[in-house]
Scaffold this motif. Sequence first.
Motif, PDB file in Angstrom:
ATOM      1  N   LYS A  56      11.421 -57.711 -30.273  1.00  0.00           N
ATOM      2  CA  LYS A  56      12.034 -56.731 -29.368  1.00  0.00           C
ATOM      3  C   LYS A  56      13.165 -56.005 -30.087  1.00  0.00           C
ATOM      4  O   LYS A  56      13.691 -56.485 -31.092  1.00  0.00           O
ATOM      5  CB  LYS A  56      12.585 -57.432 -28.117  1.00  0.00           C
ATOM      6  N   GLU A  57      13.516 -54.854 -29.552  1.00  0.00           N
ATOM      7  CA  GLU A  57      14.656 -54.107 -30.098  1.00  0.00           C
ATOM      8  C   GLU A  57      15.917 -54.956 -29.979  1.00  0.00           C
ATOM      9  O   GLU A  57      16.171 -55.586 -28.951  1.00  0.00           O
ATOM     10  CB  GLU A  57      14.844 -52.788 -29.345  1.00  0.00           C
ATOM     11  N   GLY A  58      16.703 -54.965 -31.061  1.00  0.00           N
ATOM     12  CA  GLY A  58      17.938 -55.755 -31.063  1.00  0.00           C
ATOM     13  C   GLY A  58      17.767 -57.139 -31.641  1.00  0.00           C
ATOM     14  O   GLY A  58      18.768 -57.842 -31.876  1.00  0.00           O
ATOM     15  N   ASP A  59      16.511 -57.594 -31.872  1.00  0.00           N
ATOM     16  CA  ASP A  59      16.287 -58.922 -32.460  1.00  0.00           C
ATOM     17  C   ASP A  59      16.863 -58.996 -33.865  1.00  0.00           C
ATOM     18  O   ASP A  59      16.899 -58.001 -34.603  1.00  0.00           O
ATOM     19  CB  ASP A  59      14.785 -59.231 -32.525  1.00  0.00           C
ATOM     20  N   TYR A  88      17.833 -52.095 -39.122  1.00  0.00           N
ATOM     21  CA  TYR A  88      19.116 -51.574 -39.614  1.00  0.00           C
ATOM     22  C   TYR A  88      19.974 -52.737 -40.104  1.00  0.00           C
ATOM     23  O   TYR A  88      20.017 -53.797 -39.473  1.00  0.00           O
ATOM     24  CB  TYR A  88      19.858 -50.817 -38.502  1.00  0.00           C
ATOM     25  N   GLY A  89      20.648 -52.547 -41.236  1.00  0.00           N
ATOM     26  CA  GLY A  89      21.624 -53.542 -41.682  1.00  0.00           C
ATOM     27  C   GLY A  89      21.244 -54.306 -42.926  1.00  0.00           C
ATOM     28  O   GLY A  89      22.075 -55.030 -43.485  1.00  0.00           O
ATOM     29  N   SER A 148      13.568 -50.311 -33.839  1.00  0.00           N
ATOM     30  CA  SER A 148      12.367 -49.992 -33.064  1.00  0.00           C
ATOM     31  C   SER A 148      11.206 -50.797 -33.615  1.00  0.00           C
ATOM     32  O   SER A 148      11.208 -51.211 -34.783  1.00  0.00           O
ATOM     33  CB  SER A 148      12.051 -48.486 -33.150  1.00  0.00           C
ATOM     34  N   VAL A 149      10.200 -51.044 -32.779  1.00  0.00           N
ATOM     35  CA  VAL A 149       9.023 -51.800 -33.203  1.00  0.00           C
ATOM     36  C   VAL A 149       7.804 -51.280 -32.451  1.00  0.00           C
ATOM     37  O   VAL A 149       7.886 -50.914 -31.283  1.00  0.00           O
ATOM     38  CB  VAL A 149       9.231 -53.320 -32.970  1.00  0.00           C
ATOM     39  N   GLY A 150       6.687 -51.235 -33.154  1.00  0.00           N
ATOM     40  CA  GLY A 150       5.447 -50.786 -32.529  1.00  0.00           C
ATOM     41  C   GLY A 150       4.348 -50.615 -33.565  1.00  0.00           C
ATOM     42  O   GLY A 150       4.618 -50.230 -34.709  1.00  0.00           O
ATOM     43  N   ASP A 151       3.108 -50.950 -33.175  1.00  0.00           N
ATOM     44  CA  ASP A 151       1.939 -50.809 -34.053  1.00  0.00           C
ATOM     45  C   ASP A 151       2.091 -51.570 -35.360  1.00  0.00           C
ATOM     46  O   ASP A 151       1.647 -51.126 -36.422  1.00  0.00           O
ATOM     47  CB  ASP A 151       1.664 -49.325 -34.367  1.00  0.00           C
ATOM     48  N   GLY A 152       2.766 -52.724 -35.308  1.00  0.00           N
ATOM     49  CA  GLY A 152       2.891 -53.563 -36.494  1.00  0.00           C
ATOM     50  C   GLY A 152       3.960 -53.140 -37.472  1.00  0.00           C
ATOM     51  O   GLY A 152       4.087 -53.711 -38.556  1.00  0.00           O
ATOM     52  N   GLU A 205      18.828 -44.833 -43.695  1.00  0.00           N
ATOM     53  CA  GLU A 205      19.310 -45.301 -42.387  1.00  0.00           C
ATOM     54  C   GLU A 205      18.761 -46.680 -42.028  1.00  0.00           C
ATOM     55  O   GLU A 205      19.426 -47.481 -41.394  1.00  0.00           O
ATOM     56  CB  GLU A 205      18.923 -44.314 -41.287  1.00  0.00           C
ATOM     57  N   ASN A 206      17.485 -46.965 -42.402  1.00  0.00           N
ATOM     58  CA  ASN A 206      16.877 -48.233 -42.016  1.00  0.00           C
ATOM     59  C   ASN A 206      15.803 -48.641 -43.023  1.00  0.00           C
ATOM     60  O   ASN A 206      15.519 -47.919 -43.980  1.00  0.00           O
ATOM     61  CB  ASN A 206      16.290 -48.135 -40.596  1.00  0.00           C
ATOM     62  N   VAL A 207      15.237 -49.796 -42.772  1.00  0.00           N
ATOM     63  CA  VAL A 207      14.174 -50.328 -43.636  1.00  0.00           C
ATOM     64  C   VAL A 207      12.891 -50.424 -42.820  1.00  0.00           C
ATOM     65  O   VAL A 207      12.906 -50.951 -41.696  1.00  0.00           O
ATOM     66  CB  VAL A 207      14.561 -51.732 -44.170  1.00  0.00           C
ATOM     67  N   GLY A 208      11.777 -49.892 -43.371  1.00  0.00           N
ATOM     68  CA  GLY A 208      10.480 -50.008 -42.709  1.00  0.00           C
ATOM     69  C   GLY A 208       9.812 -51.311 -43.105  1.00  0.00           C
ATOM     70  O   GLY A 208       9.529 -51.554 -44.287  1.00  0.00           O
ATOM     71  N   ILE A 209       9.598 -52.187 -42.127  1.00  0.00           N
ATOM     72  CA  ILE A 209       9.041 -53.520 -42.395  1.00  0.00           C
ATOM     73  C   ILE A 209       7.675 -53.643 -41.720  1.00  0.00           C
ATOM     74  O   ILE A 209       7.518 -53.347 -40.534  1.00  0.00           O
ATOM     75  CB  ILE A 209       9.995 -54.622 -41.881  1.00  0.00           C
ATOM     76  N   VAL A 210       6.691 -54.071 -42.500  1.00  0.00           N
ATOM     77  CA  VAL A 210       5.340 -54.303 -41.986  1.00  0.00           C
ATOM     78  C   VAL A 210       5.256 -55.752 -41.523  1.00  0.00           C
ATOM     79  O   VAL A 210       5.586 -56.680 -42.269  1.00  0.00           O
ATOM     80  CB  VAL A 210       4.290 -54.026 -43.081  1.00  0.00           C
ATOM     81  N   VAL A 211       4.824 -55.943 -40.280  1.00  0.00           N
ATOM     82  CA  VAL A 211       4.825 -57.276 -39.665  1.00  0.00           C
ATOM     83  C   VAL A 211       3.519 -57.996 -39.984  1.00  0.00           C
ATOM     84  O   VAL A 211       2.429 -57.461 -39.784  1.00  0.00           O
ATOM     85  CB  VAL A 211       5.003 -57.159 -38.136  1.00  0.00           C
ATOM     86  N   PHE A 212       3.626 -59.240 -40.499  1.00  0.00           N
ATOM     87  CA  PHE A 212       2.456 -60.076 -40.783  1.00  0.00           C
ATOM     88  C   PHE A 212       2.125 -60.912 -39.550  1.00  0.00           C
ATOM     89  O   PHE A 212       2.431 -62.092 -39.476  1.00  0.00           O
ATOM     90  CB  PHE A 212       2.723 -61.002 -41.972  1.00  0.00           C
TER      91      PHE A 212
END
Length: 427
Positions: free
Chosen positions: A85-88, A44-45, A35-39, A71-78
């Motif tokens: 998009k989801e699945g990228d 997963y993976g 999932s992606v949103g608000d930066g 379950e997943n990693v929280g990544i902050v987008v620069f």
Amino acid sequence: MEFSPRAAELTTLLESRITNFYTNFQVDEIGRVVSVGDGIARVYGLNEIQAGEMVEFASGVKGIALNLENENVGIVVFGSDTAIKEGDLVKRTGSIVDVPAGKAMLGRVVDALGVPIDGRGALSDHERRRVEVKAPGIIERKSVHEPMQTGLKAVDSLVPIGRGQRELIIGDRQTGKTAIAIDTILNQKQLNSRVTSESETLYCVYVAVGQKRSTVAQLVQILSEANAMEYSILVAATASDPAPLQFLAPYSGCAMGEYFRDNGMHALIIYDDLSKQAVAYRQMSLLLRRPPGREAFPGDVFYLHSLCGSPKLELAQYREVAAFAQFGSDLDAATQALLNRGARLTEVPKQPQYAPLPIEKQIIVIYAAVNGFCDRMPLEKISQYERTIPNSVKPELLQSLLSSDGLTNEIKMELDAFLKECALPYL
């Protein structure tokens, strides 16, 4: 005659080929965007990823891994997350977030990742330093023993700043906080021109967090016109930049400044301002579902080493007496003298913006006020007298004020005679 290789030779050849094949074979750990949103992107993976590691999205945008969950990693987008998009696919870079550092940065304006934004092309030879490293312990640090002059009489005389310490500039909007910082950078121009070795030069790093682009451009113009960019680095994470970049900018600027520290040089770093970084950090924390409250504030010691205890005391007494003096008219001579001296001590520290004063000229002006040379002078003439002193004093007398011997009796006698003569036209 046909060539028929023996079985042993064939086996050796195949083994060497297979071995070389695997040495050149590299497996990248790839994850996918859940999932992606608000930066913020949930990926997963990436099971082996490190905290603070840089990752790259399929769109070319980079990010930093901050939340390592089961379950997943929280990544902050620069940057902008609109192209994600989801699945990228998301690829690990294997490196913790780092920025360029070195003398190649001097005179440049860069963003929070160290990428030049001044339109002057790529950086020349430089090294890279991690943005988050462990700070030196208290035992390893040298105690504060040397001043860092700002060129501002009110600061250098009453609350001097030492090299190796931190100082907080607090004030409401439009009260001149940034002006103090800029004047301090400009003041290093004349100080750097006097030094004999590179190790004595003081380099400046200015980190602009959450400011308007026009404000940053104006700052660059001021520093360029004063030839101050040659010893300065400007790190800008403006209001239009995403919160992660505003959060990262102070760390990046610090890494650039620590290069000079670690190579035996001096550096001044200015964060303008950290409240914007705190807001950005809060925003990121809420989106990552972390506790948004502050974690801690480091203990700090403010060294007030001033040779100026006298004006501090007199100004404090003046404020106290002035509050009571407005209720009565019958004041004794000592109180009147205190009010008279305090009013003049209040006038002397005033100075125009972007006009820092060298320390030896500050000494002579403050000496004149503290020792009563302005006491019989009308208030409106104080500023004229104060401007006359540094311009008409002998260069030899100014240089003697910087000697390690301090104010000797001979220097005091010469100084008193000069100040008395200067004051005559203004009495």
